[in-house]
Write a protein that holds these residues in place. Structure first.
Motif, PDB file in Angstrom:
ATOM      1  N   PHE A 144     -19.108 -17.489 -28.339  1.00 17.13           N
ATOM      2  CA  PHE A 144     -18.250 -18.354 -27.525  1.00 17.13           C
ATOM      3  C   PHE A 144     -19.093 -19.338 -26.714  1.00 17.13           C
ATOM      4  CE2 PHE A 144     -15.788 -14.520 -28.231  1.00 17.13           C
ATOM      5  CZ  PHE A 144     -14.505 -14.989 -28.449  1.00 17.13           C
ATOM      6  N   PHE A 145     -18.517 -20.503 -26.445  1.00 17.78           N
ATOM      7  CA  PHE A 145     -19.176 -21.521 -25.618  1.00 17.78           C
ATOM      8  C   PHE A 145     -18.122 -22.135 -24.708  1.00 17.78           C
ATOM      9  CE2 PHE A 145     -17.278 -25.161 -27.749  1.00 17.78           C
ATOM     10  CZ  PHE A 145     -16.903 -24.610 -28.970  1.00 17.78           C
ATOM     11  N   ASP A 146     -18.584 -22.902 -23.699  1.00 16.32           N
ATOM     12  CA  ASP A 146     -17.654 -23.617 -22.828  1.00 16.32           C
ATOM     13  C   ASP A 146     -17.278 -24.946 -23.485  1.00 16.32           C
ATOM     14  OD1 ASP A 146     -16.470 -23.772 -19.958  1.00 16.32           O
ATOM     15  OD2 ASP A 146     -17.393 -25.744 -20.314  1.00 16.32           O
ATOM     16  N   ALA A 181     -14.307 -20.939 -24.866  1.00 13.91           N
ATOM     17  CA  ALA A 181     -13.674 -19.985 -23.954  1.00 13.91           C
ATOM     18  C   ALA A 181     -13.887 -20.474 -22.530  1.00 13.91           C
ATOM     19  CB  ALA A 181     -14.280 -18.602 -24.130  1.00 13.91           C
ATOM     20  N   ASP A 182     -12.886 -20.239 -21.692  1.00 12.28           N
ATOM     21  CA  ASP A 182     -12.965 -20.674 -20.301  1.00 12.28           C
ATOM     22  C   ASP A 182     -13.468 -19.495 -19.470  1.00 12.28           C
ATOM     23  OD1 ASP A 182     -12.646 -22.129 -18.003  1.00 12.28           O
ATOM     24  OD2 ASP A 182     -10.494 -21.729 -17.829  1.00 12.28           O
ATOM     25  N   LYS A 183     -14.790 -19.364 -19.351  1.00 11.79           N
ATOM     26  CA  LYS A 183     -15.380 -18.188 -18.700  1.00 11.79           C
ATOM     27  C   LYS A 183     -16.378 -18.613 -17.633  1.00 11.79           C
ATOM     28  CE  LYS A 183     -13.604 -14.945 -21.447  1.00 11.79           C
ATOM     29  NZ  LYS A 183     -12.717 -13.903 -20.978  1.00 11.79           N
ATOM     30  N   TYR A 184     -16.323 -17.904 -16.521  1.00 11.18           N
ATOM     31  CA  TYR A 184     -17.210 -18.164 -15.379  1.00 11.18           C
ATOM     32  C   TYR A 184     -18.681 -18.165 -15.795  1.00 11.18           C
ATOM     33  CZ  TYR A 184     -19.509 -17.141 -10.890  1.00 11.18           C
ATOM     34  OH  TYR A 184     -20.326 -17.169  -9.803  1.00 11.18           O
ATOM     35  N   PRO A 192     -27.328 -24.899 -22.032  1.00 12.93           N
ATOM     36  CA  PRO A 192     -26.375 -24.289 -22.963  1.00 12.93           C
ATOM     37  C   PRO A 192     -26.202 -22.796 -22.693  1.00 12.93           C
ATOM     38  CG  PRO A 192     -28.440 -24.859 -24.073  1.00 12.93           C
ATOM     39  CD  PRO A 192     -28.481 -25.493 -22.718  1.00 12.93           C
ATOM     40  N   SER A 193     -24.954 -22.394 -22.606  1.00 12.41           N
ATOM     41  CA  SER A 193     -24.623 -21.001 -22.274  1.00 12.41           C
ATOM     42  C   SER A 193     -23.628 -20.481 -23.296  1.00 12.41           C
ATOM     43  CB  SER A 193     -23.990 -20.939 -20.876  1.00 12.41           C
ATOM     44  OG  SER A 193     -24.878 -21.493 -19.911  1.00 12.41           O
ATOM     45  N   VAL A 194     -23.871 -19.271 -23.773  1.00 10.86           N
ATOM     46  CA  VAL A 194     -22.993 -18.690 -24.789  1.00 10.86           C
ATOM     47  C   VAL A 194     -22.714 -17.224 -24.472  1.00 10.86           C
ATOM     48  CG1 VAL A 194     -23.806 -20.218 -26.644  1.00 10.86           C
ATOM     49  CG2 VAL A 194     -24.935 -18.020 -26.284  1.00 10.86           C
ATOM     50  N   ILE A 195     -21.592 -16.754 -24.977  1.00 12.01           N
ATOM     51  CA  ILE A 195     -21.298 -15.324 -24.984  1.00 12.01           C
ATOM     52  C   ILE A 195     -21.414 -14.867 -26.430  1.00 12.01           C
ATOM     53  CG2 ILE A 195     -19.519 -13.549 -24.665  1.00 12.01           C
ATOM     54  CD1 ILE A 195     -18.318 -15.382 -22.453  1.00 12.01           C
ATOM     55  N   VAL A 196     -22.225 -13.837 -26.663  1.00  9.80           N
ATOM     56  CA  VAL A 196     -22.306 -13.255 -28.000  1.00  9.80           C
ATOM     57  C   VAL A 196     -21.563 -11.919 -27.967  1.00  9.80           C
ATOM     58  CG1 VAL A 196     -23.819 -12.387 -29.826  1.00  9.80           C
ATOM     59  CG2 VAL A 196     -24.542 -14.355 -28.449  1.00  9.80           C
TER      60      VAL A 196
END
Ligand code: ZN
Length: 234
Positions: A144-146, A181-184, A192-196
């Motif tokens: 996921f990314f913003d 995704a809309d994540k804090y 660059p910020s991601v959720i794996v």
């Protein structure tokens, strides 16, 4: 006796001067090394959940997502460091990032993660989670990314491509597209910020993989290599 001791003092002074000179000589050599070590690009590796918030649980094992995230984060951090990055972890232990007296532990925990990310001035943020779904057949790794971050989207694509080819296609039978995704956690830095989401703990086959040392080591290496590739590394 007195005379001899005087001689010893003089010898000691010469020795002390030599030691001081040596210390300076060594520091003159050591300083550039220390400076270059500080300049290593920082990647924040965020193990999701922790403490009172265990996240989701393994369908057969009952394993806590928070523990698996922590183990995977350490592996990813070690792989990143072997590729020339410095890993900064949001949490290194099983506890959450809140104080017992905090009224809202979840928001205190998330706020502290934000503080750690901003302090680290990272080149990237990798937040590590494990997924769940009511349909137990759902499996695979999802990134996921913003939606407001083009670099986040690009890093997520690099990671998703790597995970698709090495894990999702052989295991889940299909690749995934990275999702916004809309994540804090994705909004704490312009880097660059991601959720794996490494896999589904609601799927028995994914769960078995995520509890397997060889699989998790391979997965961590793939994540770190994709991050390195994104930044032009090998
Ligand atoms: Zn999670």
């Amino acid at each position: 006796m007195h005379k001899k001791s005087g001689k010893d003092h003089s010898t000691a002074r010469v020795a002390a001067a030599f030691v001081i000179a040596l210390v300076f000589a060594v520091s003159a050599v050591a300083v550039p090394v220390a400076v270059s070590a500080e300049r290593l690009p920082v990647v924040v590796v965020d193990a999701g959940h922790g403490g009172a918030d265990g996240g989701v649980t393994g369908v057969n094992s009952g394993a806590k997502e928070s523990d698996l995230n922590l183990a995977m984060s350490r592996l990813i951090g070690e792989c990143l460091e072997s590729l020339g990055f410095k890993a900064v972890y949001t949490r290194k232990g099983r506890g959450g990032l809140y104080r017992e007296e905090d009224d809202n532990k979840k928001s205190a925990d998330m706020a502290m993660r934000g503080v750690i990310i901003r302090r680290a001035s990272p080149v990237a943020v990798i937040s590590v989670h494990m997924n769940t779904f009511h349909d137990r057949s759902r499996r695979g790794a999802q990134v996921f990314f913003d939606g407001g971050s083009e670099s986040g989207r690009a890093l997520a694509q690099s990671l998703q491509d790597a995970l698709n080819s090495e894990f999702n296609l052989p295991d889940a039978g299909r690749g995934f597209a990275p999702l916004s995704a809309d994540k804090y956690i994705l909004k704490q830095t312009s880097a660059p910020s991601v959720i794996v989401e490494c896999g589904f703990l609601s799927n028995p086959a994914d769960e078995a993989h995520l509890l397997d040392a060889d699989y998790t080591a391979r997965f961590a290496r793939a994540v770190a290599a994709a991050v390195s590739g994104y930044f032009g590394g090998a």
